[in-house]
Design a protein around this motif. Structure first.
Motif, PDB file in Angstrom:
ATOM      1  N   ALA A 168      45.608  34.309  17.844  1.00 43.47           N
ATOM      2  CA  ALA A 168      44.358  34.811  17.276  1.00 43.47           C
ATOM      3  C   ALA A 168      43.432  35.339  18.360  1.00 43.47           C
ATOM      4  N   VAL A 169      43.320  34.613  19.469  1.00 44.02           N
ATOM      5  CA  VAL A 169      42.444  35.040  20.557  1.00 44.02           C
ATOM      6  C   VAL A 169      42.924  36.363  21.144  1.00 44.02           C
ATOM      7  N   GLU A 170      44.229  36.519  21.279  1.00 43.88           N
ATOM      8  CA  GLU A 170      44.767  37.781  21.783  1.00 43.88           C
ATOM      9  C   GLU A 170      44.452  38.931  20.834  1.00 43.88           C
ATOM     10  N   MET A 171      44.508  38.651  19.538  1.00 42.39           N
ATOM     11  CA  MET A 171      44.221  39.680  18.539  1.00 42.39           C
ATOM     12  C   MET A 171      42.739  40.027  18.497  1.00 42.39           C
ATOM     13  N   MET A 172      41.868  39.094  18.879  1.00 41.38           N
ATOM     14  CA  MET A 172      40.429  39.344  18.874  1.00 41.38           C
ATOM     15  C   MET A 172      40.010  40.309  19.975  1.00 41.38           C
ATOM     16  N   GLU A 173      40.701  40.236  21.091  1.00 43.76           N
ATOM     17  CA  GLU A 173      40.327  41.046  22.242  1.00 43.76           C
ATOM     18  C   GLU A 173      40.901  42.453  22.100  1.00 43.76           C
ATOM     19  N   SER A 174      40.013  43.409  21.983  1.00 39.21           N
ATOM     20  CA  SER A 174      40.441  44.799  21.829  1.00 39.21           C
ATOM     21  C   SER A 174      40.783  45.384  23.199  1.00 39.21           C
ATOM     22  N   LYS A 175      42.060  45.318  23.549  1.00 40.22           N
ATOM     23  CA  LYS A 175      42.521  45.826  24.830  1.00 40.22           C
ATOM     24  C   LYS A 175      43.235  47.165  24.633  1.00 40.22           C
ATOM     25  N   ASN A 176      42.850  48.125  25.420  1.00 39.43           N
ATOM     26  CA  ASN A 176      43.540  49.413  25.366  1.00 39.43           C
ATOM     27  C   ASN A 176      44.760  49.365  26.275  1.00 39.43           C
ATOM     28  N   LYS A 177      45.634  48.410  25.950  1.00 38.45           N
ATOM     29  CA  LYS A 177      46.836  48.211  26.752  1.00 38.45           C
ATOM     30  C   LYS A 177      48.048  48.117  25.843  1.00 38.45           C
ATOM     31  N   ARG A 178      49.195  48.484  26.400  1.00 38.70           N
ATOM     32  CA  ARG A 178      50.458  48.305  25.687  1.00 38.70           C
ATOM     33  C   ARG A 178      51.012  46.950  26.110  1.00 38.70           C
ATOM     34  N   GLN A 179      50.907  45.988  25.227  1.00 38.77           N
ATOM     35  CA  GLN A 179      51.255  44.613  25.568  1.00 38.77           C
ATOM     36  C   GLN A 179      52.621  44.221  24.999  1.00 38.77           C
ATOM     37  N   LEU A 180      53.324  43.406  25.763  1.00 38.15           N
ATOM     38  CA  LEU A 180      54.577  42.812  25.307  1.00 38.15           C
ATOM     39  C   LEU A 180      54.314  41.332  25.080  1.00 38.15           C
ATOM     40  N   PHE A 181      54.400  40.893  23.823  1.00 34.28           N
ATOM     41  CA  PHE A 181      54.183  39.495  23.473  1.00 34.28           C
ATOM     42  C   PHE A 181      55.526  38.778  23.379  1.00 34.28           C
ATOM     43  N   ILE A 182      55.600  37.602  23.988  1.00 34.66           N
ATOM     44  CA  ILE A 182      56.801  36.768  23.920  1.00 34.66           C
ATOM     45  C   ILE A 182      56.417  35.456  23.247  1.00 34.66           C
ATOM     46  N   PHE A 183      57.035  35.174  22.095  1.00 33.09           N
ATOM     47  CA  PHE A 183      56.750  33.965  21.329  1.00 33.09           C
ATOM     48  C   PHE A 183      57.940  33.019  21.400  1.00 33.09           C
ATOM     49  N   ASP A 184      57.654  31.758  21.649  1.00 35.87           N
ATOM     50  CA  ASP A 184      58.692  30.738  21.754  1.00 35.87           C
ATOM     51  C   ASP A 184      58.686  29.872  20.499  1.00 35.87           C
TER      52      ASP A 184
END
Length: 278
Positions: free
Chosen positions: A174-190
């Protein structure tokens, strides 16, 4: 860090940031809670500081924080609980007798915004708070993300130490989704679905879709077929576990995986993807 013994890595130019979201706790501090972790507490405290009663009493926003000296109960230091050390047993926490577990001084609790004091606000669930603060988008925008990842039932002041591993992981998401970053991010979920109800898994998948819609990419380490069947690509490692694994058994789409030789994942996927004849 050392990337290991590989001959080549392609695609780094397509990724600006890698975010690893695991199931580790958010911290052991009893003061950490959804409103502090998401940084929405500052906006709420500002509302209280702006009331006429707060200005008359000289209360600034910091007076409504349980983390700073001033408005908090000093007997329990804003926790609402007193730790009692037990010999040969785990420590126990008892309700603070001075503030009755309300974390703040009486003068601070007399200040109300829209009919509620700061302690009563912290007792509200995320879903209730969304309705209560509906005219304040700076607050509801962040709280809505918690609801969207399936955490609408948490209370705003619930200690982060009481969250399950899955809840902690979704809080980080949720915190990652709140931050509006103009970046191409790769999320890794375990293993993000561990302990989740089927309904919660559906909510999590919608959160993944929102990340993808913003141009991000997701890698999910997962065994749940409800998630695997939705993947764009499966990388199946095996053929077994431990010393008998570590090889790439299959790489491709879920539809292709069900016909792959030696893929246990493909065998399990068949009943999810192949329609049975009546």
């Amino acid at each position: 860090s050392d990337i290991g013994a590989v001959s080549e890595i392609k695609g780094f130019d397509m990724i600006d940031e890698v975010v690893f979201v695991d199931q580790s706790t958010l911290g052991r501090s009893l003061r950490s809670c959804p409103v502090t972790y998401t940084k929405v507490f500052g906006d709420i405290r500002s509302l209280f500081a702006g009331t006429r009663e707060a200005r008359v009493n000289g209360f600034e926003a910091k007076a409504f924080s349980f983390n700073t000296i001033g408005g908090r109960c000093e007997q329990c230091e804003g926790i609402g609980l007193i730790k009692e050390e037990m010999h040969f047993l785990a420590d126990v926490y008892l309700q603070c007798e001075q503030c009755s577990g309300k974390r703040f001084k009486k003068d601070v609790l007399k200040i109300r915004w829209n009919g509620k004091n700061i302690f009563e606000i912290l007792q509200m669930t995320v879903n209730d708070a969304l309705q209560f603060f509906q005219e304040h988008p700076a607050i509801t925008r962040k709280l809505a993300v918690l609801r969207d990842v399936g955490l609408g039932y948490l209370t705003l002041g619930q200690s982060s130490s009481t969250l399950s591993a899955g809840e902690a992981q979704r809080m980080k998401l949720a915190v990652e989704m709140m931050e509006s970053k103009n970046k191409r991010q790769l999320f890794i979920f375990d293993e993000p679905t561990v302990g989740l109800h089927y309904h919660d898994i559906a909510v999590l998948m919608k959160a993944f879709e929102k990340l993808l819609a913003h141009g991000n990419s997701i890698i999910v380490i997962e065994h749940n077929m409800e998630v695997i069947k939705c993947a764009d690509m499966i990388i199946d490692l095996g053929p077994d576990g431990g010393d008998a694994g570590g090889q790439v058994v299959f790489c491709g789409t879920p539809r292709e995986c069900i016909n792959a030789r030696g893929s246990y994942t493909g065998q399990c996927l068949k009943k999810y993807l192949v329609k049975r004849k009546k």
